[in-house]
Design a protein around this motif. Structure first.
Motif, PDB file in Angstrom:
ATOM      1  N   VAL A 162      17.536 -10.354  12.386  1.00 44.05           N
ATOM      2  CA  VAL A 162      16.609  -9.433  11.331  1.00 44.05           C
ATOM      3  C   VAL A 162      15.046  -9.227  12.054  1.00 44.05           C
ATOM      4  CG1 VAL A 162      17.697 -10.163   9.074  1.00 44.05           C
ATOM      5  CG2 VAL A 162      16.542 -11.796  10.600  1.00 44.05           C
ATOM      6  N   HIS A 163      14.932  -8.017  12.311  1.00 44.37           N
ATOM      7  CA  HIS A 163      13.729  -7.771  13.063  1.00 44.37           C
ATOM      8  C   HIS A 163      12.599  -7.865  11.987  1.00 44.37           C
ATOM      9  CE1 HIS A 163      15.169  -6.559  16.778  1.00 44.37           C
ATOM     10  NE2 HIS A 163      16.302  -5.835  16.249  1.00 44.37           N
ATOM     11  N   THR A 164      11.402  -8.180  12.685  1.00 43.41           N
ATOM     12  CA  THR A 164      10.036  -8.440  11.707  1.00 43.41           C
ATOM     13  C   THR A 164       9.056  -7.454  12.401  1.00 43.41           C
ATOM     14  OG1 THR A 164       8.596 -10.161  11.004  1.00 43.41           O
ATOM     15  CG2 THR A 164       9.015 -10.238  13.242  1.00 43.41           C
ATOM     16  N   ASP A 165       8.034  -7.268  11.543  1.00 39.36           N
ATOM     17  CA  ASP A 165       7.061  -6.364  11.891  1.00 39.36           C
ATOM     18  C   ASP A 165       6.030  -6.871  12.837  1.00 39.36           C
ATOM     19  OD1 ASP A 165       5.000  -4.594  12.129  1.00 39.36           O
ATOM     20  OD2 ASP A 165       4.913  -3.970  10.098  1.00 39.36           O
ATOM     21  N   ILE A 166       6.357  -6.763  14.121  1.00 36.72           N
ATOM     22  CA  ILE A 166       5.626  -7.670  15.184  1.00 36.72           C
ATOM     23  C   ILE A 166       4.213  -7.025  15.135  1.00 36.72           C
ATOM     24  CG2 ILE A 166       5.041  -8.187  17.531  1.00 36.72           C
ATOM     25  CD1 ILE A 166       8.074  -8.724  17.685  1.00 36.72           C
ATOM     26  N   ILE A 167       4.054  -5.909  14.928  1.00 35.29           N
ATOM     27  CA  ILE A 167       2.621  -5.194  15.002  1.00 35.29           C
ATOM     28  C   ILE A 167       1.739  -5.764  13.988  1.00 35.29           C
ATOM     29  CG2 ILE A 167       1.283  -3.071  14.651  1.00 35.29           C
ATOM     30  CD1 ILE A 167       3.131  -3.046  17.226  1.00 35.29           C
ATOM     31  N   ALA A 168       2.236  -5.785  12.670  1.00 35.79           N
ATOM     32  CA  ALA A 168       1.523  -6.514  11.686  1.00 35.79           C
ATOM     33  C   ALA A 168       1.126  -7.995  11.856  1.00 35.79           C
ATOM     34  CB  ALA A 168       2.310  -6.373  10.248  1.00 35.79           C
ATOM     35  N   LEU A 169       2.435  -8.880  12.280  1.00 39.04           N
ATOM     36  CA  LEU A 169       2.106  -9.991  12.642  1.00 39.04           C
ATOM     37  C   LEU A 169       1.126 -10.214  13.593  1.00 39.04           C
ATOM     38  CD1 LEU A 169       3.705 -13.037  12.633  1.00 39.04           C
ATOM     39  CD2 LEU A 169       4.317 -12.346  15.187  1.00 39.04           C
ATOM     40  N   LYS A 170       0.791  -9.518  14.592  1.00 41.65           N
ATOM     41  CA  LYS A 170      -0.136  -9.479  15.643  1.00 41.65           C
ATOM     42  C   LYS A 170      -1.397  -9.340  14.809  1.00 41.65           C
ATOM     43  CE  LYS A 170      -1.543  -8.094  20.246  1.00 41.65           C
ATOM     44  NZ  LYS A 170      -1.374  -7.660  21.609  1.00 41.65           N
ATOM     45  N   ALA A 171      -1.503  -8.330  13.855  1.00 34.92           N
ATOM     46  CA  ALA A 171      -2.859  -8.049  13.492  1.00 34.92           C
ATOM     47  C   ALA A 171      -3.191  -9.473  12.754  1.00 34.92           C
ATOM     48  CB  ALA A 171      -2.638  -6.694  12.421  1.00 34.92           C
ATOM     49  N   PHE A 172      -1.993  -9.971  11.886  1.00 30.14           N
ATOM     50  CA  PHE A 172      -2.568 -11.036  11.358  1.00 30.14           C
ATOM     51  C   PHE A 172      -3.112 -12.092  11.989  1.00 30.14           C
ATOM     52  CE2 PHE A 172      -0.871 -15.411   9.863  1.00 30.14           C
ATOM     53  CZ  PHE A 172      -1.684 -15.634   8.660  1.00 30.14           C
ATOM     54  N   TYR A 178     -10.382 -13.731  14.632  1.00 27.03           N
ATOM     55  CA  TYR A 178     -11.637 -12.837  14.634  1.00 27.03           C
ATOM     56  C   TYR A 178     -12.257 -12.846  13.103  1.00 27.03           C
ATOM     57  CZ  TYR A 178     -10.471 -11.693  19.378  1.00 27.03           C
ATOM     58  OH  TYR A 178     -10.162 -11.506  20.556  1.00 27.03           O
ATOM     59  N   PHE A 179     -11.812 -13.768  12.320  1.00 30.39           N
ATOM     60  CA  PHE A 179     -12.086 -14.145  10.911  1.00 30.39           C
ATOM     61  C   PHE A 179     -12.301 -12.746  10.175  1.00 30.39           C
ATOM     62  CE2 PHE A 179     -13.777 -17.492  13.249  1.00 30.39           C
ATOM     63  CZ  PHE A 179     -13.233 -18.723  12.907  1.00 30.39           C
ATOM     64  N   SER A 180     -11.173 -11.932  10.143  1.00 29.83           N
ATOM     65  CA  SER A 180     -11.138 -10.637   9.513  1.00 29.83           C
ATOM     66  C   SER A 180      -9.739 -10.712   9.257  1.00 29.83           C
ATOM     67  CB  SER A 180     -11.470  -9.536  10.480  1.00 29.83           C
ATOM     68  OG  SER A 180     -10.889  -8.269  10.126  1.00 29.83           O
ATOM     69  N   TRP A 181      -9.452 -11.260   7.847  1.00 31.61           N
ATOM     70  CA  TRP A 181      -7.934 -11.478   7.774  1.00 31.61           C
ATOM     71  C   TRP A 181      -7.084 -10.300   7.473  1.00 31.61           C
ATOM     72  CZ3 TRP A 181      -7.663 -16.049   4.007  1.00 31.61           C
ATOM     73  CH2 TRP A 181      -8.042 -17.262   4.548  1.00 31.61           C
ATOM     74  N   GLN A 182      -6.009 -10.347   7.840  1.00 31.06           N
ATOM     75  CA  GLN A 182      -5.041  -8.835   7.729  1.00 31.06           C
ATOM     76  C   GLN A 182      -3.730  -9.503   7.035  1.00 31.06           C
ATOM     77  OE1 GLN A 182      -6.042  -5.919   8.783  1.00 31.06           O
ATOM     78  NE2 GLN A 182      -8.057  -6.891   9.307  1.00 31.06           N
ATOM     79  N   PRO A 183      -2.920  -8.691   6.437  1.00 32.14           N
ATOM     80  CA  PRO A 183      -1.802  -8.963   5.616  1.00 32.14           C
ATOM     81  C   PRO A 183      -0.751  -9.421   6.510  1.00 32.14           C
ATOM     82  CG  PRO A 183      -2.213  -6.642   5.219  1.00 32.14           C
ATOM     83  CD  PRO A 183      -3.274  -7.395   6.053  1.00 32.14           C
ATOM     84  N   LEU A 184      -0.088 -10.848   6.016  1.00 32.92           N
ATOM     85  CA  LEU A 184       1.003 -11.157   6.937  1.00 32.92           C
ATOM     86  C   LEU A 184       2.505 -10.591   6.363  1.00 32.92           C
ATOM     87  CD1 LEU A 184       2.239 -13.497   8.825  1.00 32.92           C
ATOM     88  CD2 LEU A 184       2.301 -14.936   6.621  1.00 32.92           C
ATOM     89  N   PRO A 185       3.225  -9.948   7.257  1.00 35.92           N
ATOM     90  CA  PRO A 185       4.439  -9.284   6.641  1.00 35.92           C
ATOM     91  C   PRO A 185       5.463 -10.617   6.113  1.00 35.92           C
ATOM     92  CG  PRO A 185       4.417  -9.126   9.209  1.00 35.92           C
ATOM     93  CD  PRO A 185       3.229 -10.128   8.515  1.00 35.92           C
TER      94      PRO A 185
END
Ligand code: HEM
Length: 249
Positions: A162-172, A178-185
């Motif tokens: 079951v693939h996950t969104d690695i781009i979004a995970l990395k952004a998280f 860098y203390f600029s929170w991004q959504p976790l998949p």
């Protein structure tokens, strides 16, 4: 920002603080603990350089384990080398741009996931099948193995099932750093993998896994066999020596 993202962000800040602070504290305790006796396991090197060479072979090849037990060595070494490759592969989630050597290691790191599982199952089987090892195996021995198996299995499930969104995970994770929170998949297998990894970081400083930094402080391994050339005095024994001339008895 969803409650899930906030919850996991706080979890990873806390887990990182406990891991780094806990391991640093344990190392400081090890470093302050006196080694009152000269007890290198012989035959042992007689010089400092020799000790460094012995320790290097011990942590890279598990030399003394190889001499002691070939099966345990095979599974233990396989697990640790595979873990190293897997962790190296993971660096791409925390670095931008990705370093060249991390890019190179990607395929090896992937298959190392299976090697890691094979090693863990071998080590776990030993705790059931070998009488004298089963006798000394406690709940924490089994639980640490179960935790590592579950981390590896959920990681491989993400890659192959079951693939996950690695781009979004990395952004998280970059966002956390860098203390600029991004959504976790919100992929269930990813959430399990991450929760287990955070659990590992939290329990590490109070677990048997401390053998990793601990080996460097092991007197049977880090001492030179030179008690005739140099008088051994450490910690409290050195202080007693210094005061001996001035105190009675
Ligand atoms: C915050 C920490 C971690 C993050 C963000 C993370 C993330 C991931 C992701 C996204 C994958 C899927 C890779 C893909 O689909 O290509 C994966 C796979 C995997 N993870 Fe983790 N992981 C973490 C910690 C760990 C730890 C501590 C271990 C081992 C003790 C581990 C072991 C594995 C394994 C064995 C795989 C499968 C092989 C691979 O794809 O590399 N992970 N991890």
């Amino acid at each position: 920002m969803s409650a899930l993202t906030i919850g996991y962000a706080l979890l990873f800040y806390a887990a990182t603080a406990m891991f780094v602070g806990g391991v640093a504290y344990k190392i400081s305790v090890y470093a302050r603990t006196p080694q009152p006796l000269k007890i290198p396991t012989t035959p042992a090197p007689t010089t400092g350089a020799g000790v460094v060479w012995r320790m290097f072979k011990e942590v890279t090849l598990f030399e003394s384990l190889f001499k002691a037990n070939k099966w345990t060595w095979l599974f233990g070494w396989l697990f640790h080398v595979a873990l190293l490759l897997v962790l190296a592969r993971h660096l791409r989630y925390f670095t931008e741009p990705v370093w060249a050597w991390v890019a190179l290691v990607q395929p090896f790191g992937l298959y190392a996931g299976f090697g890691m599982l094979a090693g863990l199952f071998g080590l776990w089987a030993r705790r059931f099948l070998v009488d004298r090892v089963r006798y000394i195996s406690g709940p924490s021995d089994h639980l640490m193995l179960a935790l590592l198996v579950a981390i590896a299995a959920s990681g491989l499930a993400m890659k192959f099932l079951v693939h996950t969104d690695i781009i979004a995970l990395k952004a998280f994770f970059l966002g956390l750093m860098y203390f600029s929170w991004q959504p976790l998949p919100a992929s269930p297998v990813l959430l399990i993998h991450l929760a287990l990894a955070a659990t590992l970081m939290i329990v590490f400083p109070i677990s048997k896994l401390l053998h990793a930094p601990g080996i460097f402080f092991s007197p049977t391994r880090n001492q030179a066999d030179n008690p005739r050339e140099r008088r051994h005095a450490a910690g409290w024994s050195a202080r007693i020596d210094n005061t001996r001339g001035t105190t009675s008895g």
